[in-house]
Motif scaffolding. Structure first.
Motif, mmCIF file in Angstrom:
data_model
loop_
_atom_site.group_PDB
_atom_site.id
_atom_site.type_symbol
_atom_site.label_atom_id
_atom_site.label_comp_id
_atom_site.label_asym_id
_atom_site.label_seq_id
_atom_site.Cartn_x
_atom_site.Cartn_y
_atom_site.Cartn_z
ATOM 1 N N ASP A 121 -41.115 29.917 -35.396
ATOM 2 C CA ASP A 121 -40.847 30.566 -34.109
ATOM 3 C C ASP A 121 -40.200 29.573 -33.143
ATOM 4 O O ASP A 121 -39.267 29.909 -32.421
ATOM 5 N N ASN A 146 -37.452 31.923 -31.820
ATOM 6 C CA ASN A 146 -37.512 32.015 -30.358
ATOM 7 C C ASN A 146 -36.713 30.920 -29.668
ATOM 8 O O ASN A 146 -35.952 31.195 -28.738
ATOM 9 N N TRP A 168 -32.877 32.335 -30.740
ATOM 10 C CA TRP A 168 -32.632 33.173 -29.573
ATOM 11 C C TRP A 168 -32.191 32.316 -28.394
ATOM 12 O O TRP A 168 -31.254 32.657 -27.682
#
Length: 208
Positions: A121, A146, A168
């Protein structure tokens, strides 16, 4: 060394023992304090990464590729002391799409360098406590969903020469002041550098 079944071991334990800062090549039934298995240091002078590897002092990882799941979702490598350098020695640590590659909650004067962290993540996660004078340099962070680097309450720190792709957000700052972000390369992200409630940060020569 003990001779067990024709094999030589640095430490052989039947249980009920404890310790840390040992250097040994082979350790049946033994783990130093805070380790899942093995000694803090290998005889080669480097440490093979494993899940829940606690870093209390300067540490050099053994180069190579390691597939390690962050089973506790709280960091494969956990910074656990002040005034230290984690040199990943270009070790490639590959996750399973969840958790964190490297986690630092609040420790100051930390340097994290030459790490290849993929498929978590967060590649590097600076947690909720205030942290000062941390250096993130020469890290390659790819495919961390993330953010490549997430920093919360991070002050007077440096993010330099990091290469981040397929996340992201490349570098994400929350409530973080007076940091230097210099010569980072960020590609294939929704936001290259994202700052929330973060002031007086210096951005220079970044390629987004």
């Amino acid at each position: 060394n003990n001779d067990g079944a024709g094999s030589y071991y640095g430490i052989w334990s039947g249980g009920g023992n404890s310790g840390n800062n040992n250097t040994c090549p082979s350790t049946p039934n033994w783990q130093d304090n805070g380790q899942a298995n093995g000694c803090d240091w290998q005889c080669s002078g480097c440490r093979q990464p494993e899940n829940d590897l606690y870093v209390y002092d300067d540490m050099v990882l053994c180069s190579g590729t390691y597939n390690i799941e962050d089973t506790g979702i709280d960091g494969v490598i956990r910074i656990s002391g002040y005034n230290l350098v984690l040199d990943c020695n270009n070790a490639r640590i590959n996750g399973t799409g969840t958790g964190q590659g490297i986690h630092n909650t609040f420790y100051d004067n930390i340097e994290i360098r030459d790490c290849q962290i993929e498929n978590y993540d967060y590649g590097i996660y600076q947690g909720d406590g205030n942290s000062y004078n941390t250096f993130y340099k020469n890290n390659q962070l790819d495919g961390n969903d993330n953010a490549g680097i997430y920093a919360n309450n991070t002050q007077t720190s440096n993010f330099t020469n990091n290469h981040i792709e397929n996340s992201w957000v490349g570098i994400e700052l929350h409530d973080s002041m007076q940091n230097n972000l210099i010569n980072n390369f960020v590609n294939l992200t929704a936001a290259g550098i994202y700052m929330f409630n973060s002031e007086n940060n210096n951005l220079n020569l970044n390629r987004l």
